[in-house]
Structure formats: C-alpha cells, structure tokens
Design a protein around this motif. Structure first.
Motif, PDB file in Angstrom:
ATOM      1  N   ASP A  89      15.121  44.318  40.552  1.00 30.12           N
ATOM      2  CA  ASP A  89      15.478  45.628  40.001  1.00 30.12           C
ATOM      3  C   ASP A  89      16.985  45.764  39.827  1.00 30.12           C
ATOM      4  OD1 ASP A  89      12.892  46.586  39.729  1.00 30.12           O
ATOM      5  OD2 ASP A  89      12.852  47.470  41.732  1.00 30.12           O
ATOM      6  N   ALA A  90      17.765  45.088  40.702  1.00 28.86           N
ATOM      7  CA  ALA A  90      19.219  45.147  40.579  1.00 28.86           C
ATOM      8  C   ALA A  90      19.676  44.557  39.255  1.00 28.86           C
ATOM      9  CB  ALA A  90      19.874  44.402  41.743  1.00 28.86           C
ATOM     10  N   VAL A  91      18.999  43.513  38.798  1.00 27.49           N
ATOM     11  CA  VAL A  91      19.330  42.917  37.495  1.00 27.49           C
ATOM     12  C   VAL A  91      19.151  43.950  36.392  1.00 27.49           C
ATOM     13  CG1 VAL A  91      18.712  41.155  35.807  1.00 27.49           C
ATOM     14  CG2 VAL A  91      18.728  40.589  38.248  1.00 27.49           C
ATOM     15  N   ALA A  92      18.019  44.627  36.406  1.00 24.51           N
ATOM     16  CA  ALA A  92      17.746  45.635  35.379  1.00 24.51           C
ATOM     17  C   ALA A  92      18.742  46.795  35.462  1.00 24.51           C
ATOM     18  CB  ALA A  92      16.318  46.151  35.527  1.00 24.51           C
ATOM     19  N   LYS A  93      19.082  47.230  36.670  1.00 19.71           N
ATOM     20  CA  LYS A  93      20.034  48.334  36.839  1.00 19.71           C
ATOM     21  C   LYS A  93      21.421  47.960  36.321  1.00 19.71           C
ATOM     22  CE  LYS A  93      19.921  50.118  41.029  1.00 19.71           C
ATOM     23  NZ  LYS A  93      19.732  50.134  42.509  1.00 19.71           N
ATOM     24  N   LEU A  94      21.839  46.722  36.629  1.00 18.51           N
ATOM     25  CA  LEU A  94      23.151  46.291  36.170  1.00 18.51           C
ATOM     26  C   LEU A  94      23.158  46.074  34.660  1.00 18.51           C
ATOM     27  CD1 LEU A  94      26.043  45.466  36.681  1.00 18.51           C
ATOM     28  CD2 LEU A  94      25.234  43.175  37.299  1.00 18.51           C
ATOM     29  N   ALA A  95      22.094  45.496  34.134  1.00 16.92           N
ATOM     30  CA  ALA A  95      22.005  45.283  32.686  1.00 16.92           C
ATOM     31  C   ALA A  95      22.142  46.597  31.925  1.00 16.92           C
ATOM     32  CB  ALA A  95      20.684  44.601  32.324  1.00 16.92           C
ATOM     33  N   PRO A 121      27.797  37.207  26.966  1.00 19.54           N
ATOM     34  CA  PRO A 121      27.996  37.691  28.330  1.00 19.54           C
ATOM     35  C   PRO A 121      29.256  38.531  28.471  1.00 19.54           C
ATOM     36  CG  PRO A 121      27.507  35.328  28.290  1.00 19.54           C
ATOM     37  CD  PRO A 121      27.768  35.745  26.878  1.00 19.54           C
ATOM     38  N   THR A 122      29.170  39.566  29.272  1.00 25.10           N
ATOM     39  CA  THR A 122      30.315  40.431  29.558  1.00 25.10           C
ATOM     40  C   THR A 122      31.068  39.900  30.775  1.00 25.10           C
ATOM     41  OG1 THR A 122      29.115  42.367  28.732  1.00 25.10           O
ATOM     42  CG2 THR A 122      31.012  42.780  30.180  1.00 25.10           C
ATOM     43  N   GLY A 169      24.224  37.234  44.308  1.00 23.82           N
ATOM     44  CA  GLY A 169      25.022  38.177  43.527  1.00 23.82           C
ATOM     45  C   GLY A 169      25.471  37.592  42.211  1.00 23.82           C
ATOM     46  N   ASN A 170      25.870  36.332  42.220  1.00 23.28           N
ATOM     47  CA  ASN A 170      26.288  35.674  40.986  1.00 23.28           C
ATOM     48  C   ASN A 170      25.118  35.559  40.014  1.00 23.28           C
ATOM     49  OD1 ASN A 170      28.312  33.954  39.435  1.00 23.28           O
ATOM     50  ND2 ASN A 170      26.626  32.503  39.684  1.00 23.28           N
ATOM     51  N   ASP A 171      23.950  35.215  40.530  1.00 22.31           N
ATOM     52  CA  ASP A 171      22.771  35.085  39.670  1.00 22.31           C
ATOM     53  C   ASP A 171      22.362  36.438  39.097  1.00 22.31           C
ATOM     54  OD1 ASP A 171      20.743  33.262  38.620  1.00 22.31           O
ATOM     55  OD2 ASP A 171      19.323  34.370  39.841  1.00 22.31           O
ATOM     56  N   ILE A 172      22.503  37.496  39.896  1.00 20.05           N
ATOM     57  CA  ILE A 172      22.179  38.844  39.416  1.00 20.05           C
ATOM     58  C   ILE A 172      23.098  39.220  38.252  1.00 20.05           C
ATOM     59  CG2 ILE A 172      22.321  41.303  40.026  1.00 20.05           C
ATOM     60  CD1 ILE A 172      21.232  40.483  42.819  1.00 20.05           C
ATOM     61  N   VAL A 173      24.391  38.967  38.397  1.00 17.92           N
ATOM     62  CA  VAL A 173      25.338  39.271  37.331  1.00 17.92           C
ATOM     63  C   VAL A 173      24.981  38.488  36.065  1.00 17.92           C
ATOM     64  CG1 VAL A 173      27.740  39.035  36.583  1.00 17.92           C
ATOM     65  CG2 VAL A 173      27.228  39.925  38.865  1.00 17.92           C
ATOM     66  N   THR A 174      24.682  37.202  36.230  1.00 18.81           N
ATOM     67  CA  THR A 174      24.360  36.354  35.083  1.00 18.81           C
ATOM     68  C   THR A 174      23.098  36.831  34.381  1.00 18.81           C
ATOM     69  OG1 THR A 174      25.405  34.444  36.138  1.00 18.81           O
ATOM     70  CG2 THR A 174      23.861  33.988  34.351  1.00 18.81           C
ATOM     71  N   ARG A 175      22.044  37.110  35.159  1.00 18.33           N
ATOM     72  CA  ARG A 175      20.774  37.547  34.582  1.00 18.33           C
ATOM     73  C   ARG A 175      20.891  38.909  33.909  1.00 18.33           C
ATOM     74  NH1 ARG A 175      15.824  35.166  36.560  1.00 18.33           N
ATOM     75  NH2 ARG A 175      16.274  33.275  37.729  1.00 18.33           N
ATOM     76  N   ALA A 176      21.853  39.713  34.351  1.00 17.33           N
ATOM     77  CA  ALA A 176      22.042  41.039  33.763  1.00 17.33           C
ATOM     78  C   ALA A 176      22.849  40.991  32.469  1.00 17.33           C
ATOM     79  CB  ALA A 176      22.724  41.958  34.762  1.00 17.33           C
TER      80      ALA A 176
END
Length: 325
Positions: free
Chosen positions: A312-318, A202-203, A224-231
């Motif tokens: 989609d936010a997860v994919a964009k952040l990843a 993880p970054t 938001g925290n889950d999005i960061v983690t999943r990304a």
C-alpha cells in the motif's frame, strides 16, 4: 533516529553465532500438529517447529503488524516498541495484547511472560549486550525470528522478500492459507501501481528521515528503496548507500543530486511541518528543485520497512509523485 542508528550498528555487529547456529530441535517422539514439522532457515538460523508457537512476543511495529494481519493476536503473549500508531484495522487486536515496554523489554521482563517465540523487526531486538541474543533465547528454549531486511548478509530487499516474510511467518504459525491470501491481495495492489506508472520517467526522490548536520536517508539495500522505485521514483542515494537500508548523506550531495521530490518520513517527536521548515529555511538547499517547487511527499516510517504496509505504501507514494492511478 538514534535508536535506528543503533539498530543499524547492531546489524553490523550481530554475533556470528546467531548467523550460523541451529535453534533447539523438537523433542524426540513429540507429537506434531497438522502441517508440521516445518523447518525454516532465517538469517542463518535453522529452526524446526512441530507445532505453532503459542506464546509469541513481537518487538518492533512491523513484526507486530505482520502477526495482526495474519489474525494471530491470540498467539501473542506480549509486544513492544511502536514507531507510530498501528493501522486502525489492527487497533482492537493490538489493544488485546500486553505491552511489555515502550521500547525493548529487559531480558527479565521478556522471560516474565514465558514466551516460546520472539519475533524481532530490527537486529537491535536481539542485542547481545542486553541479554536478548538469539542464541541466548535458544538456550532458554525460546525460538526466534528476525525480519529478513535485517539479516547481516544478503542482497537488497524487495517486495518479494515482503511476501516471503509473511509466507514464512504464516507457515510458522500454521496459517499458511491466510498468508497466501494476503500475498495475492498484495500482489494485485502492486500490479495496479506498476501498470499505472508504465511509460513514465522516474522522478528523482530524496528521502528525508531526519538529521541536521547530515541527512539521514534511505539507501539502496532496504525495502524503502524498492518502494520508491516501484512508486515511479528514483532514490537519489541508492548508489551512494547501496549496502545500507538507511545511512547518512551530506547536504552538499543532496544539492548535487537535485531531487525533484523530497519524501519525508513521519515519526517520533519531530513533526512533518518542522522537517519541511528545516528544509525550506536552509539557504544551502534553495536551489534544490523539490524545495523551490514545494514538492514534498509524506509516508509514516512504518510504511518503509519490510512489513504488511509495503504494498500500500507504493500506491500511496505513487499518488503523491503523480505516477499512480
């Protein structure tokens, strides 16, 4: 930032009655629509529907976009409060809906469109001091829903809550099949991102929403925290602010957490470039790896809430973290 600080305060002060009351039940002997009655408990409020609402009002962008994603523009009598622009694929439908106010409408303005349902994205949508408390609406015969991320109590919000939010709204409006179709597509998007980031460390990520004297950032409770983690990231303030969706952190702690990427939330009157400049020009942040290496990611604020943008936010952040496909 100020309006969301108010929203967070409203969540903490949300009237207990709104968490325990039961909204108006269907009239005795009333006819029911196919697939109804439907009973759902949302943030402690139990509501029974005998038919889909016909004159709904949405307040806050992510609530509006859930409705538009489910093809429910014709069920909307009004809408209010955008953080930024609605997604292009919803723009035409959005233009067909009356905008009641740039921010929250007054109680009188809300009643002027004769709503039978109000869907709020943040607890501040139902501010008692402005006459819009859920129990006040119920007394006027208006049913309501609050986005689950903003229930006064509850565990940390995850992508499963996004799916449940869409599922329950779909059932409420008699379009459960559309909701399930959207969920299947969202799950496929999430699975592709998960597979792509397997076996990658993880970054460390600092989410910069806004702030000068302190940093307003994402905590550990919200989506938001889950999005960061999943990304493929690790939210450096998830533990410090574990009971908050958003909260304040000191700049000293930003330095101490040594984030390798800074995720900037794009919204409002302060541009992304201005936020980057503020971070780069602060000598106290010069040792932060993300600043030294110019490692910035950007997402709209509307991507980081419990709505249809989240998968989609997860994919964009990843992709920006280098952990995606």
């Amino acid at each position: 930032m100020l309006w969301r600080r108010a929203a967070l305060a409203a969540a903490l002060l949300f009237p207990l009655a709104a968490c325990t009351s039961t909204q108006a039940k269907p009239e005795a002997g009333g006819a029911t629509a196919p697939g109804f009655p439907y009973t759902v408990t949302n943030c402690g409020v139990t509501t029974t529907y005998t038919a889909p609402p016909k004159r709904a009002v949405t307040m806050n962008q992510h609530a509006t976009e859930v409705m538009l994603a489910l093809g429910l523009a014709k069920s909307l009598a009004g809408t209010a409060y955008l953080d930024d622009k609605v997604l292009p694929k919803y723009a035409a439908d959005y233009r067909s809906v009356p905008v009641l106010a740039a921010e929250y409408p007054s109680y009188e303005k809300l009643l002027s469109v004769n709503p039978d349902f109000v869907y709020g994205g943040y607890a501040s949508a139902f501010a008692a001091g402005e006459g819009r408390a859920r129990e006040a609406l119920a007394k006027s015969g208006i049913k309501s829903r609050l986005n689950v991320e903003n229930c006064p109590q509850g565990a940390a919000t995850t992508m499963d809550d996004v799916y449940e939010e869409v599922r329950e709204v779909g059932r409420t409006f008699g379009v459960g099949d559309r909701a399930e179709s959207w969920i299947r597509s969202a799950e496929a998007t999430s699975e592709r991102t998960r597979t792509a980031r397997e076996d990658k460390a993880p970054t460390p990520v600092f989410v910069y929403d806004s702030g000068d004297k302190t940093a307003f950032t994402v905590g550990g409770k919200g989506i938001g925290n889950d999005i960061v983690t999943r990304a493929g990231g690790r939210n450096v303030f998830a533990d410090d602010l574990k009971t908050q969706s958003f909260g304040d952190a000191s700049w000293e702690n930003v330095v101490a957490r040594a984030p390798e990427t800074i995720l900037i939330l794009d919204y409002g009157g302060t541009s992304v470039d201005a936020k980057k400049k503020r971070l780069r020009d602060d000598p106290a942040l010069a040792s932060v790896p993300a600043v030294k290496n110019n490692r910035f990611a950007v997402l709209p604020l509307s991507d980081m809430v419990t709505g249809v943008r989240a998968p989609d936010a997860v994919a964009k952040l990843a992709a920006q973290l280098g952990t995606g496909e």
